[in-house]
Design a protein around this motif. Structure first.
Motif, short mmCIF file in Angstrom:
data_model
loop_
_atom_site.label_atom_id
_atom_site.label_comp_id
_atom_site.label_asym_id
_atom_site.label_seq_id
_atom_site.Cartn_x
_atom_site.Cartn_y
_atom_site.Cartn_z
N GLY A 88 -5.02 3.20 7.78
CA GLY A 88 -6.07 2.32 8.29
C GLY A 88 -5.43 1.03 8.74
N ASP A 113 -3.41 5.63 11.89
CA ASP A 113 -4.78 5.28 12.31
C ASP A 113 -5.14 6.10 13.55
OD1 ASP A 113 -7.22 3.81 13.13
OD2 ASP A 113 -6.51 2.32 11.71
N ASP A 176 -6.55 1.62 3.30
CA ASP A 176 -7.60 0.74 3.84
C ASP A 176 -8.38 1.51 4.91
OD1 ASP A 176 -9.18 -1.37 4.47
OD2 ASP A 176 -7.62 -2.62 5.37
#
Ligand SMILES: C[S@@+](CC[C@H](N)C(=O)[O-])C[C@H]1O[C@@H](n2cnc3c(N)ncnc32)[C@H](O)[C@@H]1O
Length: 243
Positions: A88, A113, A176
């Motif tokens: 993330g 990501d 995250d």
């Protein structure tokens, strides 16, 4: 006799469809279940992290940097080579922080990501596609981005870098991705490579149905204990050391 009765009741429940009574409430029931577990977990662990602000009213997102600084100093991460994996990355705020603060030339930074935003809705407010950002580029040669959903990119990244994954030394893993599915997927894939002393940073740990639930299931299903060493914003940003 009891076993027979038990089987009969189970069959009756299935054939009658009585379970449908709970179907409309499934999300709220899961939330309440996890909220109960989270509250219990926090009260059992609130004195454990050496670096904690529990309890403070309000939330200051900038405080997560205090957690990064805390582990950077406590584990002497400035002066040693380690593998940093961030799940993330989005606009790269946390990724850049680590690139700038962990200066060892042999530290490796991986960022994962879609760069096209969340692959599914996260609660009622963040829809699929939210948090899309263009992939940034840095002059630092120690980093690499893996673009796509973790479910497609992580296995290949591991396969092509087995030596690095098994290398002595600490791993710092920043989770995250916000979502339950993404967090649990990553933890389960990294399980064979986790060693005692590795650090796992959760950026939204105290969200009951997402990161908290993923960490709980990971510990239960893989028999791996994670011990909190830092907890900021009332356990919103929690850092664990793998036991
Ligand atoms: C909160 S943002 C990350 C913020 C970033 N760490 C920072 O400090 O600015 C969450 C990111 O996780 C990514 N993400 C969530 N689940 C993913 C998945 N399964 N595969 C790839 N990316 C995912 C989303 O694309 C989103 O950019």
């Amino acid at each position: 006799m009891f076993a027979k009765l038990n089987r009969f009741v189970k069959d009756l429940i299935l054939v009658s469809g009585v379970g449908y009574l709970f179907y409309p409430f499934r999300k709220v029931l899961l939330f309440l279940y996890n909220l109960g577990l989270l509250t219990h977990w926090i009260h059992r662990n609130k004195r454990l992290p050496a670096n904690t602000d529990y309890f403070t009213w309000g939330r200051n997102y900038e405080k997560r940097i205090n957690g990064f600084e805390y582990i950077l100093n406590r584990y002497q991460l400035r002066d040693q080579a380690f593998l940093y994996m961030e799940f993330g990355v989005a606009s790269g705020v946390s990724f850049e922080w680590w690139l700038q603060h962990a200066q060892h030339p042999e530290t490796t930074f991986w960022g994962f990501d879609t760069f096209e935003g969340l692959p599914e809705n996260w609660g009622p407010f963040y829809k699929k596609g939210a948090m899309a950002h263009t992939e940034k580029a840095y002059v630092d040669t120690r980093y690499r981005f893996f673009k796509g959903i973790f479910q497609d990119t992580l296995a290949d990244a591991i396969e092509q870098n087995r030596t690095l994954m098994r290398r002595e030394g600490i791993k710092v893993i920043l989770l995250d991705a916000d979502l339950f599915s993404s967090t649990l997927f990553v933890l389960s894939q990294l399980y064979p490579y986790l060693k005692r002393g590795d650090l796992i940073i959760l950026d939204e740990f105290n969200v009951p149905n997402h990161e908290f639930y993923a960490v709980k299931l990971f510990q239960e299903c893989f028999y791996r204990k994670l011990e909190p060493v830092s907890a900021l914003n009332n356990f919103y940003q929690t850092i664990f050391e793998v036991q």
